[in-house]
Each structure stands twice: as C-alpha cells, then as structure tokens.
Design a protein around this motif. Sequence first.
Motif, PDB file in Angstrom:
ATOM      1  N   LEU A  87     -11.981  14.090   0.705  1.00 55.16           N
ATOM      2  CA  LEU A  87     -11.882  13.002  -0.277  1.00 55.16           C
ATOM      3  C   LEU A  87     -13.072  13.008  -1.235  1.00 55.16           C
ATOM      4  CD1 LEU A  87     -10.510  10.154   2.012  1.00 55.16           C
ATOM      5  CD2 LEU A  87      -9.336  11.239   0.102  1.00 55.16           C
ATOM      6  N   ALA A  88     -14.254  13.325  -0.719  1.00 52.89           N
ATOM      7  CA  ALA A  88     -15.418  13.442  -1.602  1.00 52.89           C
ATOM      8  C   ALA A  88     -15.199  14.559  -2.609  1.00 52.89           C
ATOM      9  CB  ALA A  88     -16.678  13.693  -0.782  1.00 52.89           C
ATOM     10  N   ASP A  89     -14.657  15.684  -2.151  1.00 53.51           N
ATOM     11  CA  ASP A  89     -14.369  16.798  -3.062  1.00 53.51           C
ATOM     12  C   ASP A  89     -13.357  16.402  -4.120  1.00 53.51           C
ATOM     13  OD1 ASP A  89     -16.099  18.427  -1.648  1.00 53.51           O
ATOM     14  OD2 ASP A  89     -14.528  19.423  -0.498  1.00 53.51           O
ATOM     15  N   GLN A 115      -6.494   6.051   0.652  1.00 55.36           N
ATOM     16  CA  GLN A 115      -6.107   5.357   1.876  1.00 55.36           C
ATOM     17  C   GLN A 115      -4.948   6.083   2.585  1.00 55.36           C
ATOM     18  OE1 GLN A 115      -7.128   1.618   3.016  1.00 55.36           O
ATOM     19  NE2 GLN A 115      -8.875   2.882   2.454  1.00 55.36           N
ATOM     20  N   LYS A 116      -4.027   6.598   1.808  1.00 52.97           N
ATOM     21  CA  LYS A 116      -2.906   7.347   2.391  1.00 52.97           C
ATOM     22  C   LYS A 116      -3.403   8.633   3.042  1.00 52.97           C
ATOM     23  CE  LYS A 116       1.633   9.255   1.197  1.00 52.97           C
ATOM     24  NZ  LYS A 116       2.670   9.344   0.148  1.00 52.97           N
ATOM     25  N   THR A 174      -7.128  -0.064   5.543  1.00 52.27           N
ATOM     26  CA  THR A 174      -7.145  -1.503   5.254  1.00 52.27           C
ATOM     27  C   THR A 174      -6.198  -1.915   4.135  1.00 52.27           C
ATOM     28  OG1 THR A 174      -9.033  -1.178   3.766  1.00 52.27           O
ATOM     29  CG2 THR A 174      -9.514  -1.749   6.069  1.00 52.27           C
ATOM     30  N   LEU A 175      -5.665  -0.969   3.362  1.00 54.68           N
ATOM     31  CA  LEU A 175      -4.746  -1.291   2.276  1.00 54.68           C
ATOM     32  C   LEU A 175      -3.357  -1.544   2.859  1.00 54.68           C
ATOM     33  CD1 LEU A 175      -4.300  -1.515  -0.818  1.00 54.68           C
ATOM     34  CD2 LEU A 175      -3.723   0.931  -0.778  1.00 54.68           C
ATOM     35  N   LEU A 176      -2.846  -2.755   2.675  1.00 54.12           N
ATOM     36  CA  LEU A 176      -1.595  -3.161   3.310  1.00 54.12           C
ATOM     37  C   LEU A 176      -0.421  -2.269   2.947  1.00 54.12           C
ATOM     38  CD1 LEU A 176      -1.923  -7.039   3.005  1.00 54.12           C
ATOM     39  CD2 LEU A 176      -1.417  -5.803   5.113  1.00 54.12           C
ATOM     40  N   SER A 177      -0.319  -1.841   1.708  1.00 49.86           N
ATOM     41  CA  SER A 177       0.842  -1.064   1.272  1.00 49.86           C
ATOM     42  C   SER A 177       0.971   0.264   2.006  1.00 49.86           C
ATOM     43  CB  SER A 177       0.770  -0.813  -0.239  1.00 49.86           C
ATOM     44  OG  SER A 177      -0.389  -0.067  -0.579  1.00 49.86           O
ATOM     45  N   THR A 178      -0.122   0.768   2.564  1.00 51.92           N
ATOM     46  CA  THR A 178      -0.079   2.038   3.295  1.00 51.92           C
ATOM     47  C   THR A 178       0.857   1.942   4.491  1.00 51.92           C
ATOM     48  OG1 THR A 178      -2.414   2.300   2.716  1.00 51.92           O
ATOM     49  CG2 THR A 178      -1.515   3.863   4.303  1.00 51.92           C
TER      50      THR A 178
END
Length: 452
Positions: free
Chosen positions: A78-80, A364-365, A376-380
Amino acid sequence: MLAEEREALDEIVSRIRAGRITRRTFLERALALGLTGSSAVSLLEACGGSSNSSGGNGASINLVWQSEQESTQTYQHLADRFNQSIGQQQGIHVTWLQGPANSDDMLAKYNNMLRARDSSIDVLSIDIVYPAQFADSQWIKPLSERRWPASERAKYLTAPLLGCTYQGKIWAAPLRTDVGLLYYRTDLVPRPPQSWDELTASARNAMAKTRYGYVWQGAQYEGLVCNFCEVLYGYGGAILAANNPRQVTVNSSEGRAALTKMVSWVGSISPAAVTSYLEDSSRQVWQNGSAAYMRNWPYAYAMSKDAAQSQVDNRFAIHSIPYGGTNTVGHSAIGGWNLAINAFSQRQEQAWQFIHYMLQPPAQKTLALTAGLAVTLLSTYDDPEVLQKGPLFALLKPVLQQALPRPVSPRYSNVSDAIQRHVYQALKQQSRPSDALRGLEDELKQINSTIE
C-alpha cells in the motif's frame, strides 16, 4: 527509527539525488538503518532526481511510517501504491518501517522518542488503547474537522472512533480493528445463547459430551481486561464513565453481577486452569474438540476451519458476545491499530495525505483481501469480492457495530494493570467479587487523581 537514524536516512537521500553516492551504497546504508529490502528499493526509485515533480523526477519529501508488525507485506504494497500515485504527483515518498512482534516494545520506543520531542517518524501506528494517553501527553495532533469532517467519519465503525476520541476530539484514524467473538459447537449446541445465563446452562449440559463447557482468557494479562469488559458491558456496566474518564463506575451492581458470573465459571463450566489461559491456550483446547464454547478473536476462525489442525473444522459457528441481567444487547471489546500524526513532525500535512489514502475504499479493501484484516470502513463489509473471498466479514459486521472500546484513559497502562490484578484475585478466589471491585475502584480513583 531514532533521530540520528532519520538524519542519516535524509542524508543518503540527499546524496543519491545529488549523484554523490552509488545505488549500491545507498541500498547498503538504507538496510543498515533498518529498512526492509523492498522499502529501500522503493525509496531509491523515488530518488531519481532532485526536483519536486509530478513527472516522477524524485520525491522531495520523505515521510516515515512506523507500523505495528504486519507479516503479509500488505503495508509495504500500500505504501508503494501511494508512492506511485498520489506521492508521485505531490512529491511525497512514504518509507514503511516494520514494527516489533511485541507491542509493548513499540510503546517503549514511542515513549522514549516522543518524550524527546523526536520528529524522526511522521506517521505513528498506535494500539487502540493509547490515543488518549498520547493525546494527553501532546504527542499527536488531533484530526480537525477540516481534515476529517464528521460526514466522512460517519462511514466508519463507531467503536474504533470512540477509542480514538478524548476530550471531544479525534486523535487518530482507525485503520483496522479486532473484536471478541463467541465460538460454539453446532453439533453440541442447538442454537447460540443470547445471555450469559443461557451460555452457562448450555455449556453445563454440553459437558455430558465434551470435556469443558467454555474456554476463555483468564490469565493475568491484557486479554483478561477484554474478557472482563465484555461480560461487564453485557450486564450494562462500565469501568469508567463514557463522557468522563475520571469518573470510576466499575463498583456497581452490574459490575458485581459480571464478576460473580465469571468467578462461577472457574472450575465448573471452565477448567480451573482457565486462569492461566491466553488466546492460543484457549484455541488449542477448542480445536482439539474439548470445549463447547470459546471466546476468542477472529484470527481463530481460519485455524478452526483448517482440517489439518482442527477437529472442529466443520462443526462450529460464531456469534456475538452474550448479555446479562436486564440488558438486551451484548458488546464485544475491540482491538486494532490506528494512524496518528506525530505532533513534532515537520511533515504533518503530508502525513495526513497518506493517512487519508489508507482510509479510502481501495486501501481498506486491500487490507481485507490481502491481509485478512478487519478494517474500519463499513462499506468494505458489503463488498461482493471481499465477501466471496472471506465469508467471515459478513458475520463480523453486526458484531462490530455493537462493539465497544476498553476504558478510554490517558493512564490506560495503569488502569489495565489494576483491572488485571483485582479481577484475577477474584477468579483465583483470593478475594470476593465485591471486595475485588471495591479495591479496583479505590485504585482507579487514585490513578485518576494524577490526571491534570
């Protein structure tokens, strides 16, 4: 990363951009400073020139993120991805630092670093129990309404946000969470219990067919705090008042009912040795097929499903934590990690850009799919691809929505230690539940008297 190491890192970045050291020397020095091989290569690739350009001529700002330990390399990925997109456009490069296996070691590192007003790390990963402590010490910056408005925060789970709230401000962004679950044997239990009384009776009946009724974490450590909170919350009690961490509320009728219930399990539906059980101790007993119920975290789900190591692989399900007394809703305790901005960093706006990126649906996905983390993102939790790969996510959502944080206090380490000792004394029958709670109340009031 210490201040001297950050200075050395910034120096080799400047030198490679100026063409004063070779790529090989850069990599050798970066590795010596503790960067992983992929982090060092990523940083080297970002140092392709000396200008702050959207054309990929080299990032002018090197942002350092210290995370907890993450073994799947998803954080590096994710950092990349950030570096190759937003980072390239804005002239920012994120260097990820792998965390230690023991979270206490990282807390000790942060204590030493931040007391010295050290700016060597810009983005701090902190455990859910520490935002209030860091905020009270003025080590992290609050996330203002301008940066993270309430309309956007509403898209995330409530409990992690509560854990990051102190004195009416949000001090960290919840990246991922964890939650206590009740595991039960579908071949022994006709339906999951709703209350602690139902669990106790059902577990006792199940012991005609299995060795133990209920296994959980009763050793004197942080896991005991989580177990006690869950039973206490189920009875409608609390350790500290939600809107005033200085007000001690644990010595109540709800508290006495909760602790009395836990004490009654030891040596009856739970083995006497449960007072030495950690998470894995409980899991091993459960996976061996020796218990009808288990309290544990989601990590035990995949292991329990694995036929190569589990005797209950196709004979269990999970449920929310029960309630007690006149209450009608149970509440799991949460774990998890959050991203905060070092108050002494010179790159605070860039730090927020990266944190905000990590909160968005794509990141998040990825955390859910690649690392299997409860985000923590509900839609996930409604994403078809996530649900197809990890059916557990559909089961977690309703539990997470009723979950609560452990006590939010700027003296959490002291609060936790006091809870562990007094609850453990009651479990070992070294004191009566009422005496244990009275002693805990007195000690917590003393701890709170040190809060300015």
